[in-house]
Write a protein that holds these residues in place. Sequence first.
Motif, PDB file in Angstrom:
ATOM      1  N   PHE A   1      -3.271   6.390  -7.073  1.00 41.57           N
ATOM      2  CA  PHE A   1      -2.947   7.751  -7.539  1.00 41.57           C
ATOM      3  C   PHE A   1      -1.718   8.228  -6.784  1.00 41.57           C
ATOM      4  CE2 PHE A   1      -6.092   7.592  -4.219  1.00 41.57           C
ATOM      5  CZ  PHE A   1      -5.557   8.411  -3.248  1.00 41.57           C
ATOM      6  N   GLY A   2      -1.203   9.388  -7.191  1.00 43.40           N
ATOM      7  CA  GLY A   2       0.040   9.887  -6.608  1.00 43.40           C
ATOM      8  C   GLY A   2      -0.180  10.941  -5.535  1.00 43.40           C
ATOM      9  N   ASP A   3       0.927  11.381  -4.947  1.00 45.96           N
ATOM     10  CA  ASP A   3       0.881  12.432  -3.922  1.00 45.96           C
ATOM     11  C   ASP A   3       0.297  13.727  -4.501  1.00 45.96           C
ATOM     12  OD1 ASP A   3       3.564  11.717  -5.081  1.00 45.96           O
ATOM     13  OD2 ASP A   3       4.012  13.786  -4.562  1.00 45.96           O
ATOM     14  N   GLY A   4       0.710  14.052  -5.736  1.00 45.18           N
ATOM     15  CA  GLY A   4       0.199  15.274  -6.361  1.00 45.18           C
ATOM     16  C   GLY A   4      -1.309  15.229  -6.554  1.00 45.18           C
ATOM     17  N   ALA A   5      -1.844  14.038  -6.777  1.00 44.96           N
ATOM     18  CA  ALA A   5      -3.283  13.886  -7.021  1.00 44.96           C
ATOM     19  C   ALA A   5      -4.106  14.338  -5.823  1.00 44.96           C
ATOM     20  CB  ALA A   5      -3.598  12.424  -7.364  1.00 44.96           C
TER      21      ALA A   5
ATOM     22  N   CYS B   1      -2.608   5.784  -2.166  1.00 45.79           N
ATOM     23  CA  CYS B   1      -1.753   6.867  -2.666  1.00 45.79           C
ATOM     24  C   CYS B   1      -0.304   6.402  -2.718  1.00 45.79           C
ATOM     25  CB  CYS B   1      -1.884   8.070  -1.726  1.00 45.79           C
ATOM     26  SG  CYS B   1      -0.823   9.442  -2.190  1.00 45.79           S
ATOM     27  N   ASN B   2       0.302   6.468  -3.895  1.00 40.34           N
ATOM     28  CA  ASN B   2       1.746   6.249  -3.995  1.00 40.34           C
ATOM     29  C   ASN B   2       2.387   7.599  -3.716  1.00 40.34           C
ATOM     30  OD1 ASN B   2       3.621   7.346  -6.173  1.00 40.34           O
ATOM     31  ND2 ASN B   2       1.881   6.796  -7.472  1.00 40.34           N
ATOM     32  N   ASN B   3       2.884   7.763  -2.496  1.00 39.51           N
ATOM     33  CA  ASN B   3       3.576   9.018  -2.178  1.00 39.51           C
ATOM     34  C   ASN B   3       5.039   8.854  -2.557  1.00 39.51           C
ATOM     35  OD1 ASN B   3       4.811  11.244  -1.199  1.00 39.51           O
ATOM     36  ND2 ASN B   3       4.174  10.989   0.924  1.00 39.51           N
ATOM     37  N   ASN B   4       5.335   9.176  -3.840  1.00 39.89           N
ATOM     38  CA  ASN B   4       6.727   9.062  -4.305  1.00 39.89           C
ATOM     39  C   ASN B   4       7.450  10.405  -4.183  1.00 39.89           C
ATOM     40  OD1 ASN B   4       5.839  10.587  -6.475  1.00 39.89           O
ATOM     41  ND2 ASN B   4       5.941   8.914  -7.947  1.00 39.89           N
ATOM     42  N   GLN B   5       6.773  11.370  -3.538  1.00 40.42           N
ATOM     43  CA  GLN B   5       7.377  12.640  -3.124  1.00 40.42           C
ATOM     44  C   GLN B   5       7.690  13.615  -4.255  1.00 40.42           C
ATOM     45  OE1 GLN B   5       9.850  12.172   0.344  1.00 40.42           O
ATOM     46  NE2 GLN B   5       9.350  10.001   0.438  1.00 40.42           N
ATOM     47  N   TRP B   6       7.206  13.289  -5.439  1.00 43.59           N
ATOM     48  CA  TRP B   6       7.351  14.198  -6.579  1.00 43.59           C
ATOM     49  C   TRP B   6       6.097  14.173  -7.442  1.00 43.59           C
ATOM     50  CZ3 TRP B   6      11.380  17.448  -6.921  1.00 43.59           C
ATOM     51  CH2 TRP B   6      12.551  17.120  -6.231  1.00 43.59           C
ATOM     52  N   ALA B   7       5.746  15.326  -7.976  1.00 47.60           N
ATOM     53  CA  ALA B   7       4.756  15.424  -9.047  1.00 47.60           C
ATOM     54  C   ALA B   7       5.526  16.079 -10.203  1.00 47.60           C
ATOM     55  CB  ALA B   7       3.568  16.271  -8.630  1.00 47.60           C
ATOM     56  N   ILE B   8       6.019  15.281 -11.096  1.00 54.26           N
ATOM     57  CA  ILE B   8       7.048  15.665 -12.073  1.00 54.26           C
ATOM     58  C   ILE B   8       8.172  16.353 -11.288  1.00 54.26           C
ATOM     59  CG2 ILE B   8       7.545  16.600 -14.360  1.00 54.26           C
ATOM     60  CD1 ILE B   8       4.635  16.547 -15.056  1.00 54.26           C
TER      61      ILE B   8
HETATM   62 MG   LIG Z   1       4.116  11.664  -7.103  1.00 54.53          MG
END
Ligand SMILES: [Mg+2]
Length: 352
Positions: free
Chosen positions: A157-161, A185-192
């Motif tokens: 899941f992502g950072d936003g999750a 957690c894929n912390n790609n530093q953006w949630a859209i």
């Molecule tokens: Mg993200």
Amino acid sequence: MQHGAVEEGLTRVIGVDGEPDRRLDGLDDDALLAIHRSLVMLRTYDERSVVYHRQGRIGTYAIYRGHEGIQAGAVHALDRRDWIFPSYRESAIGLLRGLPAATILQWWRGHPSGWWSPDEVNVASICVPIATHVPHAAGLAWGLRLKGSDAAAVVLFGDGATSEGAFHEGANVAAVTKAPLVLLCNNNQWAISTPLSEQTAAARLADKAVGYGMPAARVDGHDVLAVYEAVRNAVARARAGDGPTFVEAVTYRSAPHATADDPGLYIDADRVAAEEERDCVSVYEDYLRRLGLLDDAAAETVRNEALATMRAAIETAENEPPADRELVFSHAYAEPPPDLARDLDELRRVHA
Ligand SMILES: [Mg+2]
Ligand SMILES: Cc1ncc(C[n+]2csc(CCOP(=O)(O)OP(=O)(O)O)c2C)c(N)n1
């Protein structure tokens, strides 16, 4: 290599800025090359899918460029009996479990042949609602433990999750039941378009693990082997009955959120360029070259094999007969309510 994109304090296996590379126990040359093939397959799927979308063959697509290291690192740290719970960002992760590329293309085309039976590959359905698969994964992992299996599960899941209630519920129940689960957690530093700084006041997402009573690892998501090592350690803990682990893999979303997004309105172009310098596939190829395991010809062979797989998959997907439109009305109700029956009549009338 741009220093600006290198965050301090993240665990790495592949050296940056003159640090020495490490070699991991239990990963021989063949295993290292298998990870390379997985990375290239995922990258090629992603690139071809963007083109496929531009041709109008799929409606939308969540691009995962730069996340391949997290996905391949995790899958290679698992055994075949372990379960994977992907989000839309990991839609093609099943390729690494033998799921045909055509099946995943069909999923994005909204075609029924894009579905699979999860227990054939131990890959759950692709989850689009944010974090709702975390409790599913926790429940399945708890069930594995109750049945006396030593298999584990990983949920991506992502950072936003991590701001969602479902994440909290899943993490909490996994810790309390000592479920054999890796929360990756894929912390790609953006949630859209929402940056991490507006997502959470926590200094590091890995710190959230403390509140659930589980350990955490924080690794460089550009480094497939750092993810591999962290997930392998977490799976060993899970198999030993010690419960879940949170792994934060820090990366940066250098592509748009999805094909429908225009990040030019909010993203920092210099940062994207710096991140591309540390692209997970090139970083790994450089590592293999330093070990003497890869040269240009071998890299091209791997790339051509992946391209051939995608060409065949696109042909298979295109040759699939159109889906029966009436399927939209099936399998939801034993006795369809009257308004649904009216809609079905209308559909038949329009297409008559
Ligand atoms: Mg993200
Ligand atoms: C429950 C829910 N709320 C909102 C959305 C709309 N939405 C789609 S992607 C996304 C951002 C998620 O960001 P993150 O968890 O960081 O994952 P990433 O897309 O960066 O991999 C949102 C809010 C959704 N899919 N599900």
